[in-house]
Scaffold this motif. Structure first.
Motif, PDB file in Angstrom:
ATOM      1  N   GLU A 280       0.832  -1.205   0.000  1.00  0.00           N
ATOM      2  CA  GLU A 280       0.000   0.000   0.000  1.00  0.00           C
ATOM      3  C   GLU A 280       0.867   1.256   0.000  1.00  0.00           C
ATOM      4  OE1 GLU A 280      -2.729  -0.061   3.237  1.00  0.00           O
ATOM      5  OE2 GLU A 280      -3.798  -1.836   2.518  1.00  0.00           O
ATOM      6  N   ARG A 281       2.016   1.170   0.652  1.00  0.00           N
ATOM      7  CA  ARG A 281       2.876   2.349   0.790  1.00  0.00           C
ATOM      8  C   ARG A 281       3.785   2.551  -0.421  1.00  0.00           C
ATOM      9  NH1 ARG A 281       5.908   3.366   6.455  1.00  0.00           N
ATOM     10  NH2 ARG A 281       3.721   3.044   7.059  1.00  0.00           N
ATOM     11  N   TRP A 282       4.370   1.468  -0.937  1.00  0.00           N
ATOM     12  CA  TRP A 282       5.391   1.618  -1.981  1.00  0.00           C
ATOM     13  C   TRP A 282       5.034   0.939  -3.309  1.00  0.00           C
ATOM     14  CZ3 TRP A 282       7.462   0.303   3.050  1.00  0.00           C
ATOM     15  CH2 TRP A 282       8.074   1.389   3.697  1.00  0.00           C
ATOM     16  N   GLY A 283       3.987   0.123  -3.334  1.00  0.00           N
ATOM     17  CA  GLY A 283       3.617  -0.557  -4.567  1.00  0.00           C
ATOM     18  C   GLY A 283       4.202  -1.953  -4.646  1.00  0.00           C
ATOM     19  N   THR A 284       3.493  -2.852  -5.334  1.00  0.00           N
ATOM     20  CA  THR A 284       3.877  -4.261  -5.409  1.00  0.00           C
ATOM     21  C   THR A 284       5.263  -4.460  -6.019  1.00  0.00           C
ATOM     22  OG1 THR A 284       1.556  -4.925  -5.625  1.00  0.00           O
ATOM     23  CG2 THR A 284       3.225  -6.521  -6.308  1.00  0.00           C
ATOM     24  N   GLU A 285       5.521  -3.807  -7.142  1.00  0.00           N
ATOM     25  CA  GLU A 285       6.791  -4.019  -7.848  1.00  0.00           C
ATOM     26  C   GLU A 285       7.984  -3.640  -6.978  1.00  0.00           C
ATOM     27  OE1 GLU A 285       9.068  -2.563 -11.951  1.00  0.00           O
ATOM     28  OE2 GLU A 285       6.903  -2.285 -11.710  1.00  0.00           O
ATOM     29  N   THR A 286       7.901  -2.501  -6.315  1.00  0.00           N
ATOM     30  CA  THR A 286       9.019  -2.033  -5.482  1.00  0.00           C
ATOM     31  C   THR A 286       9.245  -2.959  -4.298  1.00  0.00           C
ATOM     32  OG1 THR A 286       8.645   0.269  -6.098  1.00  0.00           O
ATOM     33  CG2 THR A 286       9.832  -0.134  -4.040  1.00  0.00           C
ATOM     34  N   VAL A 287       8.155  -3.355  -3.633  1.00  0.00           N
ATOM     35  CA  VAL A 287       8.272  -4.213  -2.451  1.00  0.00           C
ATOM     36  C   VAL A 287       8.811  -5.583  -2.823  1.00  0.00           C
ATOM     37  CG1 VAL A 287       6.958  -5.417  -0.661  1.00  0.00           C
ATOM     38  CG2 VAL A 287       6.484  -3.013  -1.158  1.00  0.00           C
TER      39      VAL A 287
END
Length: 296
Positions: A156-163
């Motif tokens: 929710e904070r950084w997005g799926t791809e980044t996490v």
């Protein structure tokens, strides 16, 4: 008529039924999670050998993975007839480098390995903690500037791809030496997340600001036994005293989910990790052994 051994494609339900019988008898599973998945997932590229009796029923199964690891199981009612020896001989004929897992290192497995001149090349310990020791070990005090987030919160904070890329990078940095856990790509990570038991909140991520320091992927078994499934620190955060809080955030989550016992798997020759777990209150409850030809 005699027993027949033949290669089969994705044995699925018939093999699972046999493995359930074997586990009930031996009190330990003959196939690990990845080998169970390989029974009906062609992406894992496992080779399966099935041994059938005179009536055509499945009496034994073996699997060989691309990384040269192998596992096998024989129906308890058909043991003592040389079926296990036959399977081992066929496996080693196909791949002389095959490492044969003996989960629980049962006497029959040790005897079979000895009869074929196989030596120990790997020892995996199963350690467990419960009671007051678990409750104490689940207490967490994070260093200043660090936060503990579940996978969903991080997305929710950084997005799926980044996490997921940060998680994957941390995993591969932490396990570059490991035969099963190292060298993952996103497809391999996603396959792990496809497991029926996967809980996004069971993946605890330790952040310093926007940087992922490490992850603790937990697993909850149907009987509510918790498991330290995978825990790893990114290489840039090693030797900073973060291993302890990283372990504790996962234990805290599992206790909060109702676990009264937590287990983990650790290489026996990883003395530092074994000592760290023992200091927290973990005890060795089982051993899994790999037997191989030409073991030094």
């Amino acid at each position: 008529m005699t027993n027949k051994i033949a290669e089969v494609t994705l044995p699925g339900d018939s093999a699972r039924s046999l493995l359930t019988t074997v586990e009930a008898h031996d009190k330990v599973a003959a196939f690990s999670e990845q080998f169970l998945a390989g029974l009906d997932d062609a992406r894992l590229e496992h080779t399966h050998l099935a041994c059938t009796g005179p009536d055509g029923d499945l009496v034994a199964i073996a699997a060989l993975a691309p990384d040269d690891s192998a596992e096998l199981a024989v129906d308890p009612e058909h043991r003592g007839r040389g079926i296990g020896t036959q399977l081992v001989d066929v496996l080693l004929e196909r791949n002389p480098k095959a490492g044969l897992w003996a989960h629980g290192d049962l006497p029959a497995a040790r005897a079979l390995a000895k009869s074929r001149g196989l030596g120990v090349t790997r020892e995996l310990l199963v350690m467990a903690i419960n009671g007051d020791e678990l409750r104490e070990a689940a207490k967490v005090e994070l260093p200043e500037g660090f936060s503990d987030l579940g996978y969903s919160e991080a997305v929710e904070r950084w997005g799926t791809e980044t996490v997921e890329q940060a998680w994957l990078d941390a995993n591969n940095h932490a396990f570059e030496w490991h035969p099963e856990q190292g060298g993952w790509d996103l497809d391999r990570l996603h396959r792990g997340m496809e497991a029926e038991w996967f809980d996004p909140q069971g993946v605890r991520l330790l952040y310093e600001g926007d940087s992922l320091a490490g992850f603790h992927w937990t697993k909850m078994h149907p009987d509510e036994t918790g498991e330290v499934y995978v825990v790893g620190l990114d290489s840039s955060y090693r030797r900073k005293g973060l291993g302890d809080p990283l372990l504790r955030i996962g234990l805290n989550h599992l206790v909060g989910q109702g676990s009264s016992e937590v287990k983990l798997y650790v290489e026996a020759d990883n003395g530092a990790a074994v000592a760290r777990y023992e200091n927290l209150g973990f005890l060795t409850v089982q051993k899994h052994i790999v037997y191989q030809q030409n073991a030094s």
